[in-house]
Design a protein around this motif. Structure first.
Motif, PDB file in Angstrom:
ATOM      1  N   UNK A  24       0.810  -1.218   0.000  1.00 48.32           N
ATOM      2  CA  UNK A  24       0.000   0.000   0.000  1.00 48.32           C
ATOM      3  C   UNK A  24       0.840   1.262   0.000  1.00 48.32           C
ATOM      4  N   UNK A  25       1.864   1.290   0.867  1.00 52.34           N
ATOM      5  CA  UNK A  25       2.760   2.456   0.917  1.00 52.34           C
ATOM      6  C   UNK A  25       3.446   2.642  -0.444  1.00 52.34           C
ATOM      7  N   UNK A  26       3.886   1.520  -1.030  1.00 54.45           N
ATOM      8  CA  UNK A  26       4.550   1.600  -2.332  1.00 54.45           C
ATOM      9  C   UNK A  26       3.596   2.113  -3.411  1.00 54.45           C
ATOM     10  N   UNK A  27       2.333   1.680  -3.344  1.00 53.63           N
ATOM     11  CA  UNK A  27       1.315   2.133  -4.294  1.00 53.63           C
ATOM     12  C   UNK A  27       1.130   3.655  -4.204  1.00 53.63           C
ATOM     13  N   UNK A  28       1.018   4.145  -2.978  1.00 62.73           N
ATOM     14  CA  UNK A  28       0.858   5.593  -2.757  1.00 62.73           C
ATOM     15  C   UNK A  28       2.116   6.346  -3.183  1.00 62.73           C
ATOM     16  N   UNK A  29       3.276   5.771  -2.879  1.00 71.86           N
ATOM     17  CA  UNK A  29       4.548   6.410  -3.248  1.00 71.86           C
ATOM     18  C   UNK A  29       4.697   6.499  -4.760  1.00 71.86           C
ATOM     19  N   UNK A  30       4.332   5.429  -5.456  1.00 69.24           N
ATOM     20  CA  UNK A  30       4.422   5.429  -6.924  1.00 69.24           C
ATOM     21  C   UNK A  30       3.530   6.515  -7.524  1.00 69.24           C
ATOM     22  N   UNK A  31       2.327   6.669  -6.942  1.00 68.24           N
ATOM     23  CA  UNK A  31       1.406   7.698  -7.433  1.00 68.24           C
ATOM     24  C   UNK A  31       1.984   9.093  -7.188  1.00 68.24           C
ATOM     25  N   UNK A  32       2.544   9.307  -5.992  1.00 66.70           N
ATOM     26  CA  UNK A  32       3.128  10.618  -5.662  1.00 66.70           C
ATOM     27  C   UNK A  32       4.282  10.957  -6.617  1.00 66.70           C
ATOM     28  N   UNK A  33       5.110   9.958  -6.916  1.00 68.70           N
ATOM     29  CA  UNK A  33       6.234  10.182  -7.840  1.00 68.70           C
ATOM     30  C   UNK A  33       5.730  10.482  -9.246  1.00 68.70           C
ATOM     31  N   UNK A  34       4.654   9.811  -9.651  1.00 67.68           N
ATOM     32  CA  UNK A  34       4.084  10.049 -10.975  1.00 67.68           C
ATOM     33  C   UNK A  34       3.507  11.465 -11.073  1.00 67.68           C
ATOM     34  N   UNK A  35       2.902  11.945  -9.965  1.00 63.16           N
ATOM     35  CA  UNK A  35       2.377  13.319  -9.929  1.00 63.16           C
ATOM     36  C   UNK A  35       3.511  14.317 -10.173  1.00 63.16           C
ATOM     37  N   UNK A  36       4.635  14.124  -9.474  1.00 58.32           N
ATOM     38  CA  UNK A  36       5.779  15.021  -9.654  1.00 58.32           C
ATOM     39  C   UNK A  36       6.300  14.962 -11.088  1.00 58.32           C
ATOM     40  N   UNK A  37       6.318  13.769 -11.646  1.00 63.41           N
ATOM     41  CA  UNK A  37       6.829  13.585 -13.005  1.00 63.41           C
ATOM     42  C   UNK A  37       5.934  14.305 -14.031  1.00 63.41           C
ATOM     43  N   UNK A  38       4.621  14.123 -13.904  1.00 62.83           N
ATOM     44  CA  UNK A  38       3.672  14.763 -14.825  1.00 62.83           C
ATOM     45  C   UNK A  38       3.710  16.286 -14.663  1.00 62.83           C
ATOM     46  N   UNK A  39       3.986  16.734 -13.433  1.00 64.36           N
ATOM     47  CA  UNK A  39       4.089  18.186 -13.182  1.00 64.36           C
ATOM     48  C   UNK A  39       5.353  18.774 -13.818  1.00 64.36           C
ATOM     49  N   UNK A  40       6.236  17.868 -14.259  1.00 64.64           N
ATOM     50  CA  UNK A  40       7.458  18.332 -14.895  1.00 64.64           C
ATOM     51  C   UNK A  40       8.481  18.833 -13.898  1.00 64.64           C
ATOM     52  N   UNK A  41       8.378  18.317 -12.687  1.00 64.72           N
ATOM     53  CA  UNK A  41       9.251  18.795 -11.614  1.00 64.72           C
ATOM     54  C   UNK A  41       9.867  17.637 -10.861  1.00 64.72           C
ATOM     55  N   UNK A  42      11.151  17.746 -10.599  1.00 69.89           N
ATOM     56  CA  UNK A  42      11.783  16.805  -9.680  1.00 69.89           C
ATOM     57  C   UNK A  42      11.940  17.471  -8.320  1.00 69.89           C
ATOM     58  N   UNK A  43      12.135  18.778  -8.328  1.00 68.38           N
ATOM     59  CA  UNK A  43      12.149  19.565  -7.088  1.00 68.38           C
ATOM     60  C   UNK A  43      10.942  20.463  -7.136  1.00 68.38           C
ATOM     61  N   UNK A  44      10.064  20.305  -6.153  1.00 66.02           N
ATOM     62  CA  UNK A  44       8.787  20.999  -6.239  1.00 66.02           C
ATOM     63  C   UNK A  44       8.373  21.549  -4.882  1.00 66.02           C
ATOM     64  N   UNK A  45       7.801  22.743  -4.919  1.00 69.40           N
ATOM     65  CA  UNK A  45       7.113  23.241  -3.728  1.00 69.40           C
ATOM     66  C   UNK A  45       5.887  23.996  -4.194  1.00 69.40           C
TER      67      UNK A  45
END
Length: 385
Positions: free
Chosen positions: A364-385
């Motif tokens: 479950x944690x990995x599933x949520x983590x994968x989604x969070x990483x995908x959000x950052x990727x689609x946002x076009x950001x590796x460093x984001x605030x």
């Protein structure tokens, strides 16, 4: 693989009879830990902006600290973290008065309340800042100097023909050190920050320093409370939750409730939901966090990235057998473990259930983590605030 850390490893090596109680206490410990951060400095130094940034809030958000307001009182104002109410940031009265007395000030604000002090200045640090730091040091409390509004300095200097960002930052740092030369042993560290761009300058260095100097449980509370301003902080949160799965597995797997299909031992879905919900907010997957990021990067499609049934179920505040069972598809070993468990109630059942629940939680944690990483990727950001 994720290392447990010395404290959890010690618990896992305990006799079985002690292990369950210790792990349950460990799980509650992070929920109950308090972290009190004092933020002080002269009026207009950017205290409120910093407090809002740490809490992931904009100036016009509900419960945001008011910015651009003239300071007229000598009272403390406390701001609770929006998703971790035990983490509190305190806006202390300004230190700019000519009659400022550091020891009296610390007595009035109740120094012992706070885990550490942030002393902020948007220009050069002044005599009152030095007096305050010395008085805090005398009481053996942690303090950190933050030079704020660095983005304004860079913007102003960028108009020059010979502009060099690193030289500007070095000059600001040296100037701050000159004004703090009366504090030594050790020489104070100065962190250059922009509250509107936490991923730039020295904010990560400040976090790294706090991680080394705070007690372990306070450090964990700090990490969980920070907004997702960089891929590094997301990775730290993922690792922290992976460690916590050991405790959550015991808490959920040892309570006798109706079994979840696929799990042969009772598994308290409410505890699983609470655990996954903490991950969900800490990883910035809630609507409010996604909306803010969408506006920042001008990409309204970020919500559609959250396709995981688990993420959707948490967002709707429900976690059914269907979402729990879906997690098992990630690892065939889980099904194998469940198939080996005979009847509810035996010692073997409890141990296998613990193992199966642990694998479920990690998936479950990995599933949520994968989604969070995908959000950052689609946002076009590796460093984001």
């Amino acid at each position: 693989t994720y290392s447990l850390g010395s404290e959890l490893q010690e618990i896992m090596d305990s006799p079985l009879a002690e292990k369950t109680n210790k792990l349950k206490k460990q799980l509650k410990k992070l929920d109950n830990v308090t972290l009190h951060i004092a933020v002080t400095g002269s009026t207009g130094a950017g205290k409120s902006s910093f407090i809002n940034a740490i809490r992931g809030l904009k100036p016009d958000d509900v419960n945001a600290a008011p910015t651009g307001v003239t300071e007229t009182t000598m009272t403390l104002t406390v701001y609770a973290h929006p998703t971790m109410p035990n983490v509190k940031l305190w806006d202390l009265p300004g230190t700019g008065s000519p009659k400022f007395k550091a020891k009296k000030y610390l007595k009035e604000v109740k120094l012992d309340t706070f885990d550490f002090f942030i002393i902020i200045s948007s220009e050069r640090f002044k005599e009152n800042d030095v007096m305050l730091a010395k008085a805090i040091k005398e009481k053996k409390k942690l303090f950190y100097f933050l030079r704020s509004k660095i983005d304004n300095d860079i913007q102003a200097e960028s108009q020059r023909k010979d502009f060099d960002e690193q030289k500007v930052l070095s000059h600001i740092r040296e100037d701050c050190h000159r004004n703090l030369k009366d504090i030594d042993n050790p020489k104070p560290k100065i962190f250059l920050i922009s509250s509107f761009e936490l991923h730039k300058y020295d904010f990560q260095t400040l976090v790294d320093t706090l991680e080394k100097q705070l007690p372990a449980h306070k450090r964990d509370a700090l990490i969980l409370s920070l907004p997702i301003y960089s891929s590094k902080i997301l990775d730290e949160k993922i690792e922290l939750f992976m460690k916590q799965t050991w405790s959550a597995a015991v808490a959920s797997g040892s309570i006798a409730v109706a079994p979840v299909p696929g799990l042969s031992m009772a598994c308290d879905a409410a505890i699983l939901l609470a655990f996954f919900t903490k991950c969900y907010y800490a990883f910035g997957l809630n609507d409010e966090s996604i909306d803010k990021l969408s506006v920042r990067v001008n990409n309204p499609s970020l919500k559609s990235v959250r396709k995981s049934p688990l993420v959707i179920a948490i967002g709707q505040k429900k976690l059914s057998n269907k979402e729990l069972s879906a997690l098992t598809n990630r690892e065939a070993a889980v099904k194998f473990a469940w198939s080996m468990v005979p009847v509810v109630g035996s010692k073997k059942t409890a141990e296998m259930s613990y193992s199966a629940t642990l694998t479920l939680l990690r998936a479950g944690v990995q599933d949520l983590a994968d989604t969070a990483k995908e959000v950052l990727k689609v946002a076009g950001l590796t460093d984001v605030y």
